[in-house]
Design a protein around this motif. Sequence first.
Motif, PDB file in Angstrom:
ATOM      1  N   GLN A 110       8.194   2.819  -5.004  1.00 29.26           N
ATOM      2  CA  GLN A 110       7.918   4.151  -5.551  1.00 29.26           C
ATOM      3  C   GLN A 110       7.139   4.990  -4.530  1.00 29.26           C
ATOM      4  N   LEU A 111       6.149   4.385  -3.891  1.00 26.63           N
ATOM      5  CA  LEU A 111       5.383   5.091  -2.860  1.00 26.63           C
ATOM      6  C   LEU A 111       6.276   5.444  -1.682  1.00 26.63           C
ATOM      7  N   MET A 112       7.107   4.509  -1.241  1.00 24.71           N
ATOM      8  CA  MET A 112       7.998   4.775  -0.107  1.00 24.71           C
ATOM      9  C   MET A 112       8.985   5.895  -0.436  1.00 24.71           C
ATOM     10  N   GLN A 113       9.501   5.900  -1.653  1.00 24.44           N
ATOM     11  CA  GLN A 113      10.414   6.968  -2.064  1.00 24.44           C
ATOM     12  C   GLN A 113       9.691   8.308  -2.082  1.00 24.44           C
ATOM     13  N   SER A 114       8.465   8.306  -2.563  1.00 25.19           N
ATOM     14  CA  SER A 114       7.674   9.527  -2.610  1.00 25.19           C
ATOM     15  C   SER A 114       7.379  10.053  -1.200  1.00 25.19           C
ATOM     16  N   LEU A 115       7.037   9.151  -0.292  1.00 26.67           N
ATOM     17  CA  LEU A 115       6.802   9.564   1.098  1.00 26.67           C
ATOM     18  C   LEU A 115       8.077  10.120   1.720  1.00 26.67           C
ATOM     19  N   SER A 116       9.187   9.457   1.476  1.00 32.46           N
ATOM     20  CA  SER A 116      10.467   9.913   1.998  1.00 32.46           C
ATOM     21  C   SER A 116      10.823  11.291   1.434  1.00 32.46           C
ATOM     22  N   ASN A 117      10.626  11.458   0.147  1.00 31.83           N
ATOM     23  CA  ASN A 117      10.906  12.746  -0.485  1.00 31.83           C
ATOM     24  C   ASN A 117      10.004  13.851   0.054  1.00 31.83           C
ATOM     25  N   SER A 118       8.812  13.463   0.526  1.00 31.91           N
ATOM     26  CA  SER A 118       7.868  14.433   1.086  1.00 31.91           C
ATOM     27  C   SER A 118       8.148  14.710   2.558  1.00 31.91           C
ATOM     28  N   GLY A 119       9.199  14.094   3.107  1.00 31.66           N
ATOM     29  CA  GLY A 119       9.618  14.388   4.469  1.00 31.66           C
ATOM     30  C   GLY A 119       9.075  13.470   5.541  1.00 31.66           C
ATOM     31  N   TYR A 120       8.432  12.378   5.158  1.00 29.63           N
ATOM     32  CA  TYR A 120       7.899  11.458   6.165  1.00 29.63           C
ATOM     33  C   TYR A 120       9.029  10.626   6.755  1.00 29.63           C
ATOM     34  N   ASP A 121       9.040  10.536   8.098  1.00 28.02           N
ATOM     35  CA  ASP A 121      10.051   9.782   8.817  1.00 28.02           C
ATOM     36  C   ASP A 121       9.572   8.378   9.173  1.00 28.02           C
ATOM     37  N   MET A 122       8.225   8.212   9.229  1.00 28.52           N
ATOM     38  CA  MET A 122       7.690   6.957   9.740  1.00 28.52           C
ATOM     39  C   MET A 122       6.248   6.777   9.270  1.00 28.52           C
ATOM     40  N   VAL A 123       5.808   5.531   9.259  1.00 32.26           N
ATOM     41  CA  VAL A 123       4.417   5.204   8.978  1.00 32.26           C
ATOM     42  C   VAL A 123       3.898   4.379  10.150  1.00 32.26           C
ATOM     43  N   SER A 124       2.686   4.699  10.593  1.00 32.99           N
ATOM     44  CA  SER A 124       2.046   3.954  11.671  1.00 32.99           C
ATOM     45  C   SER A 124       0.727   3.386  11.182  1.00 32.99           C
ATOM     46  N   VAL A 125       0.273   2.330  11.852  1.00 32.13           N
ATOM     47  CA  VAL A 125      -0.986   1.669  11.519  1.00 32.13           C
ATOM     48  C   VAL A 125      -1.896   1.774  12.732  1.00 32.13           C
ATOM     49  N   ALA A 126      -3.157   2.147  12.503  1.00 31.77           N
ATOM     50  CA  ALA A 126      -4.138   2.219  13.585  1.00 31.77           C
ATOM     51  C   ALA A 126      -5.336   1.351  13.241  1.00 31.77           C
ATOM     52  N   PHE A 127      -5.860   0.668  14.261  1.00 34.70           N
ATOM     53  CA  PHE A 127      -7.070  -0.136  14.087  1.00 34.70           C
ATOM     54  C   PHE A 127      -8.206   0.373  14.971  1.00 34.70           C
ATOM     55  N   ASP A 128      -7.882   1.328  15.833  1.00 36.29           N
ATOM     56  CA  ASP A 128      -8.893   1.973  16.669  1.00 36.29           C
ATOM     57  C   ASP A 128      -8.370   3.351  17.040  1.00 36.29           C
ATOM     58  N   ARG A 129      -9.136   4.084  17.818  1.00 39.22           N
ATOM     59  CA  ARG A 129      -8.732   5.451  18.176  1.00 39.22           C
ATOM     60  C   ARG A 129      -7.767   5.511  19.355  1.00 39.22           C
ATOM     61  N   GLN A 130      -7.546   4.392  20.033  1.00 40.81           N
ATOM     62  CA  GLN A 130      -6.718   4.399  21.230  1.00 40.81           C
ATOM     63  C   GLN A 130      -5.248   4.085  20.984  1.00 40.81           C
ATOM     64  N   SER A 131      -4.933   3.392  19.908  1.00 44.54           N
ATOM     65  CA  SER A 131      -3.543   2.965  19.743  1.00 44.54           C
ATOM     66  C   SER A 131      -3.133   2.948  18.276  1.00 44.54           C
ATOM     67  N   GLN A 132      -1.841   3.045  18.097  1.00 47.48           N
ATOM     68  CA  GLN A 132      -1.265   2.914  16.751  1.00 47.48           C
ATOM     69  C   GLN A 132       0.035   2.152  16.873  1.00 47.48           C
ATOM     70  N   PHE A 133       0.405   1.496  15.782  1.00 51.99           N
ATOM     71  CA  PHE A 133       1.585   0.646  15.764  1.00 51.99           C
ATOM     72  C   PHE A 133       2.527   1.151  14.671  1.00 51.99           C
ATOM     73  N   ASP A 134       3.786   1.320  15.001  1.00 51.76           N
ATOM     74  CA  ASP A 134       4.756   1.850  14.057  1.00 51.76           C
ATOM     75  C   ASP A 134       5.299   0.758  13.143  1.00 51.76           C
ATOM     76  N   CYS A 135       5.482   1.115  11.881  1.00 51.55           N
ATOM     77  CA  CYS A 135       6.179   0.242  10.936  1.00 51.55           C
ATOM     78  C   CYS A 135       7.661   0.542  11.096  1.00 51.55           C
ATOM     79  N   LEU A 136       8.448  -0.440  11.415  1.00 54.54           N
ATOM     80  CA  LEU A 136       9.891  -0.223  11.602  1.00 54.54           C
ATOM     81  C   LEU A 136      10.672  -0.723  10.431  1.00 54.54           C
TER      82      LEU A 136
END
Length: 121
Positions: free
Chosen positions: A95-121
């Motif tokens: 339901q959350l993923m559908q809502s994000l998709s409907n809101s126009g989100y193409d991707m979700v990334s995860v960050a653990f610090d300010r220098q890098s982020q990792f994409d959810c594929l």
Amino acid sequence: MRIPSFAVLCTLLTGAISSQAQAGNLDVLMQQVFPTAEATYIGYESIEREDIPASADVDRKYLVVDFRFKGTLPSTQQLQAKVHKVCMTLFRDRQLMQSLSNSGYDMVSVAFDRQSQFDCL
């Protein structure tokens, strides 16, 4: 004339409530991913790349969920497992993923610090 105006108002109100519910669900879901002694969820940020045309095949709008570890960052292998855990937690909430998709989100990334982020594929 009153009926269409009322219908428009209801649609706008429903959209506003839906966005708030989506953000609330995301926060609740992400706060439960890791024990607080391991990592703390600090929030999310919506990023939209206006410099990329809407018709491009490149991701324009994405969400970054942000965590901070207590102490030092884990090893690369452990970090990959943490990213996988966050991404799978998101993907399982259809339901959350559908809502994000409907809101126009193409991707979700995860960050653990300010220098890098990792994409959810």
